[in-house]
Design an enzyme around this catalytic site. Structure first.
Site, short mmCIF file in Angstrom:
data_model
loop_
_atom_site.label_atom_id
_atom_site.label_comp_id
_atom_site.label_asym_id
_atom_site.label_seq_id
_atom_site.Cartn_x
_atom_site.Cartn_y
_atom_site.Cartn_z
CD GLU A 28 -2.97 -1.17 2.24
OE1 GLU A 28 -2.71 -0.52 3.29
OE2 GLU A 28 -3.99 -1.87 2.10
CE1 TYR A 132 -11.59 -8.09 -0.06
CE2 TYR A 132 -10.56 -6.26 -1.19
CZ TYR A 132 -10.52 -7.24 -0.23
OH TYR A 132 -9.42 -7.39 0.57
#
Length: 164
Positions: A28, A132
């Protein structure tokens, strides 16, 4: 095909959890932001009042991922839910369905406990957003995350009534 197993994390997994947190932070672009220690995980996951739970994913017996969750509460549902703080699978293990199995185990915990939802946040640039979506999560476009931390947290706390 390698065997994927999901198991509850135990205190001895603190170093593994910290390693996965650091790998996720690096992914990230926030590698320097991790301040957590093994002792933090030990205290808050296995101490007197645990505030999180974790699941470890293994591929042929070797840890390759984790999901760290904590309980939240929905006033509208009148029931608790689970918040997925972190879900991480090592790059080499991603093609074996490890992430889906981790989320299935989280969902199973939620359902078994009578919880009504599972929440998580995803960075807008993260390619896992498609994953997701395929699993069944839906982006809540109207709800924007806000956070109070650092000096702003301290300043607001200083305004509070000590008896609150």
């Amino acid at each position: 095909m390698p065997t994927v197993t999901i198991r509850p994390a135990v205190e001895a997994d603190c170093a593994t959890i910290l390693r996965f947190v650091r790998e996720l932070a690096e992914f990230e672009h926030e590698a320097d932001a991790v301040k957590a220690t093994e002792e933090d995980f030990r205290r808050d996951g296995w101490g007197e009042q645990p505030v999180f739970e974790a699941l470890i994913a293994e591929l042929d017996g070797a840890p390759v991922g984790f999901a760290l969750t904590f309980r939240n509460f929905s006033t509208w549902e009148g029931r608790p839910g689970l918040y997925v703080e972190d879900l991480y699978v090592t790059p080499d293990a991603r093609r074996y369905g490890v992430g889906r199995k981790l989320l299935a185990a989280v969902a199973q915990r939620a359902v078994e406990r009578g919880y009504r939802r599972v929440d998580l946040n995803v960075l807008d640039w993260n390619p896992a957003r498609g994953f997701y979506d395929r699993v069944g999560f839906r982006q809540m476009k109207e709800w924007l995350p806000y956070r109070l931390t650092g000096d702003a947290l301290s300043a607001l706390a200083a305004e509070g009534d000590a008896e609150a």
